[in-house]
Every structure is written in structure tokens, then in C-alpha cells.
Design a protein around this motif. Structure first.
Motif, short mmCIF file in Angstrom:
data_model
loop_
_atom_site.label_atom_id
_atom_site.label_comp_id
_atom_site.label_asym_id
_atom_site.label_seq_id
_atom_site.Cartn_x
_atom_site.Cartn_y
_atom_site.Cartn_z
N VAL A 279 13.34 -11.71 -93.84
CA VAL A 279 13.57 -10.27 -93.74
C VAL A 279 15.00 -10.04 -93.28
N TRP A 280 15.70 -9.18 -94.00
CA TRP A 280 17.04 -8.81 -93.57
C TRP A 280 16.96 -7.82 -92.41
N GLU A 281 17.75 -8.05 -91.39
CA GLU A 281 17.77 -7.21 -90.20
C GLU A 281 19.22 -6.78 -89.93
N HIS A 282 19.37 -5.53 -89.52
CA HIS A 282 20.68 -5.06 -89.07
C HIS A 282 20.71 -5.15 -87.55
N HIS A 283 21.70 -5.87 -87.03
CA HIS A 283 21.84 -6.01 -85.59
C HIS A 283 23.21 -5.51 -85.17
N VAL A 284 23.23 -4.92 -84.00
CA VAL A 284 24.48 -4.41 -83.46
C VAL A 284 24.80 -5.14 -82.17
N PHE A 285 26.08 -5.12 -81.81
CA PHE A 285 26.54 -5.79 -80.59
C PHE A 285 26.67 -4.78 -79.46
N PRO A 286 26.31 -5.17 -78.26
CA PRO A 286 26.38 -4.24 -77.13
C PRO A 286 27.77 -3.63 -76.97
N GLN A 287 27.79 -2.32 -76.78
CA GLN A 287 29.01 -1.56 -76.52
C GLN A 287 30.03 -1.68 -77.66
N ALA B 181 29.12 -2.13 -97.27
CA ALA B 181 29.52 -2.23 -95.86
C ALA B 181 30.71 -1.32 -95.63
N ASP B 182 30.62 -0.47 -94.62
CA ASP B 182 31.69 0.47 -94.29
C ASP B 182 31.91 0.40 -92.78
N SER B 183 33.03 -0.19 -92.40
CA SER B 183 33.34 -0.36 -90.98
C SER B 183 34.52 0.50 -90.60
N ASP B 184 34.30 1.45 -89.70
CA ASP B 184 35.35 2.30 -89.16
C ASP B 184 35.61 1.83 -87.73
N ALA B 185 36.48 0.82 -87.60
CA ALA B 185 36.77 0.19 -86.32
C ALA B 185 35.49 -0.34 -85.66
N GLY B 186 34.58 -0.80 -86.48
CA GLY B 186 33.29 -1.26 -85.97
C GLY B 186 33.01 -2.71 -86.28
N THR B 187 31.87 -3.18 -85.76
CA THR B 187 31.41 -4.54 -86.04
C THR B 187 29.91 -4.61 -85.81
N SER B 188 29.20 -5.12 -86.79
CA SER B 188 27.79 -5.44 -86.66
C SER B 188 27.43 -6.33 -87.83
N THR C 218 26.65 -33.64 -90.53
CA THR C 218 25.53 -33.09 -91.28
C THR C 218 24.58 -32.41 -90.30
N PRO C 219 24.21 -31.16 -90.52
CA PRO C 219 23.29 -30.47 -89.59
C PRO C 219 21.87 -30.92 -89.80
N GLN C 220 21.01 -30.53 -88.87
CA GLN C 220 19.58 -30.79 -89.04
C GLN C 220 18.94 -29.78 -89.97
N ALA C 221 19.36 -28.51 -89.84
CA ALA C 221 18.76 -27.46 -90.66
C ALA C 221 19.64 -26.23 -90.65
N LEU C 222 19.53 -25.44 -91.72
CA LEU C 222 20.12 -24.11 -91.78
C LEU C 222 19.15 -23.14 -91.12
N THR C 223 19.64 -22.32 -90.19
CA THR C 223 18.75 -21.43 -89.43
C THR C 223 19.01 -19.95 -89.65
N GLY C 224 20.08 -19.60 -90.34
CA GLY C 224 20.34 -18.18 -90.57
C GLY C 224 21.45 -17.98 -91.57
N VAL C 225 21.36 -16.86 -92.30
CA VAL C 225 22.40 -16.44 -93.23
C VAL C 225 22.72 -14.98 -92.90
N GLY C 226 23.99 -14.68 -92.77
CA GLY C 226 24.36 -13.32 -92.40
C GLY C 226 25.59 -12.83 -93.13
N LEU C 227 25.80 -11.53 -93.06
CA LEU C 227 26.96 -10.86 -93.64
C LEU C 227 27.58 -9.99 -92.56
N MET C 228 28.90 -9.95 -92.54
CA MET C 228 29.54 -9.10 -91.55
C MET C 228 30.89 -8.61 -92.06
N THR C 229 31.06 -7.32 -92.07
CA THR C 229 32.34 -6.67 -92.31
C THR C 229 32.75 -6.00 -91.01
N ASP C 230 33.90 -6.39 -90.46
CA ASP C 230 34.28 -5.87 -89.15
C ASP C 230 35.75 -5.50 -89.12
#
Length: 249
Positions: free
Chosen positions: A48-56, A75-82, A215-227
Motif C-alpha cells: 500500500v502506498w502511504e503519504h508520510h510527512v516529517f515533523p515540523q 509531485a508539487d513541492s513549495d519549499a516542502g518535503t515529504s 549485498t543486502p539481506q532484503a529490500l524493505t521499502g520503495v519510496g518517492l520524494m520531491t523536496d
């Protein structure tokens, strides 16, 4: 302590794998999860894709729709990051290639992934990995524990970011200034491909070997970020569906 916390903040903002604060109610998470773009992204059957934000931090706005003939995430970032993230677990023995596309109309030459104060990116694809942590330094362990206390999750064993940069040549590997467990790999460079869909396919294990020498043990996450928070600028892009091919054991 102030320096250490500042470094932790930089690491947390740069990590999709690090825990974040749930999206605000104004974000239509259900619409994102049920969008044509999400359905066309073939990463994990139950992911499931989830949108997460960073505190403050002001969040980037992510909107699923269509762009130039493709299901897309705008993705539209106006001086933002998530970040938009999918948690999953794929053992290294099953990892094949990761395919995705992105569309960028403009690059900002002020962005510099080598510098903490200007470490913004119009597009990032971010992978997080599980590992044994035997290569961690004492600083890495301290940062991970601080991250767990602040966000509820430790840092991933390794994080690999794919970037489009205005100047650095394709193939450039950049180590995060706060920890060697985060590496960035430039996979697109300069303005030649602006204003069109750019299709990419990467061998995940080969890139991990190139960037980390392991070599890693496993892939645990895939994400996208425009900041664009560090430079206080505006960044816009579109991401096409992502697909992960798996090897048969």
C-alpha cells in the motif's frame, strides 16, 4: 548534542525508510491507494502506498492522475518535503530490476546533493534495505537510536537514492555527510531529457554492490520524494508506475 540532533534531522528528512508522521486528514490516502497509478505499480501484491510527512516540515503535495498518456503521480513541492512510500520485504535472492519513469520540466542548479544546506531534488526514488549492521560505525548506531526515540523506528541498514541532478554526471555516487549508510546515485543528468517521459531500469543488487560494496539481506521499502525545503524553492515532477521484477530461486 545540538550537532548530533541536527545531523539526525538531516538524515530523517532524507530517508523514506525512517519513520515519519502520518499524513494529515486533508491528504486523500484512499484515493492514492486506489488510483490508476497505484494499481499500475507492480511492487508487492499486498503493498500500500502511504503519504508520510516529517515533523515540523511543510509537506510536498502528491496527486494521482494522468500525464501525457500515462497514469502518474504528480509531485508539487513549495519549499516542502515529504515522501510517498510502500513497505515491503523482498529477499536479496529474489531481487531483479526496478523499472520506473519520471517527467521533469525544469531543474534547479541550486540543488546540490553533496551539500546538506542545498540537498533538494526534483525527483528521487529511494530504496531501503535490511542487513546485518556489522559495517555500522558507533555514530551510525547512535543516529539509529536517536531516530528510534524521535520517530519510533531505527534507521534502515542501508538506503539507496536514485536522483536526477542538474550538473553531476550519471554514475556519480554521493555519501550522506551524516552517515555512510545512505548513498545517492545520479541516474539522470542535465536538461537534455526535460519535458518528456524518461524510462529507467536498474539492477538493484548491482547498484548496491557499486554504491556500498555489499549485498543486502532484503529490500524493505520503495519510496518517492520531491523536496525543495532546503533551498526554499519550488519543485514539480511526475512519476510513472513502478515495477519490480523478481528472480526465481
Amino acid at each position: 548534542l545540538r550537532t548530533t540532533l541536527s545531523a539526525l534531522g538531516a538524515v530523517a528528512v532524507g530517508l523514506v525508510g525512517c519513520a515519519t508522521t502520518p499524513a494529515s486528514p486533508s491528504d486523500d490516502a484512499t484515493a492514492l491507494a486506489r488510483s490508476d497509478w497505484a494499481r499500475a505499480s507492480l511492487l508487492a501484491p499486498d503493498g500500500v502506498w502511504e503519504h508520510h510527512v516529517f515533523p515540523q516540515r511543510r509537506p510536498t503535495r502528491y496527486t494521482a492522475g494522468w500525464h501525457q498518456g500515462r497514469a502518474a503521480l504528480h509531485a508539487d513541492s513549495d519549499a516542502g518535503t515529504s515522501a510517498v512510500r510502500m513497505r515491503l520485504r523482498v529477499p536479496a535472492a529474489e531481487l531483479g530490476t526496478l523499472r520506473w519513469s519520471w517527467w521533469v520540466d525544469a531543474l534547479d542548479e541550486r540543488y546540490d546533493p553533496r551539500q546538506r544546506d542545498s540537498d533538494d531534488a526534483v525527483v528521487r526514488v529511494i530504496l531501503t534495505f535490511e542487513g546485518g549492521r556489522e559495517r555500522w560505525s558507533a555514530r551510525d548506531h547512535s543516529l539509529s537510536e536517536l531516530a528510534r526515540l524521535v520517530t519510533g523506528e531505527p534507521l534502515p541498514d542501508a538506503t539507496l537514492m536514485y536522483l536526477w541532478d542538474a550538473r553531476l554526471p550519471v554514475g556519480t555516487v554521493i555519501e550522506h555527510p551524516a552517515t555512510g549508510r545512505i548513498r545517492k546515485l545520479v541516474v539522470c543528468s542535465g536538461p537534455a531529457d526535460l519535458g518528456r517521459w524518461v524510462d529507467l531500469e536498474r539492477n538493484v543488487l548491482a547498484d548496491m554492490a557499486h554504491c556500498f560494496g555489499e549485498t543486502p539481506q532484503a529490500l524493505t521499502g520503495v519510496g518517492l520524494m520531491t523536496d525543495a525545503n532546503n533551498t526554499g524553492s519550488r519543485a514539480r515532477a511526475w512519476y510513472g508506475p513502478l515495477a519490480l521484477t523478481r528472480r526465481r530461486s
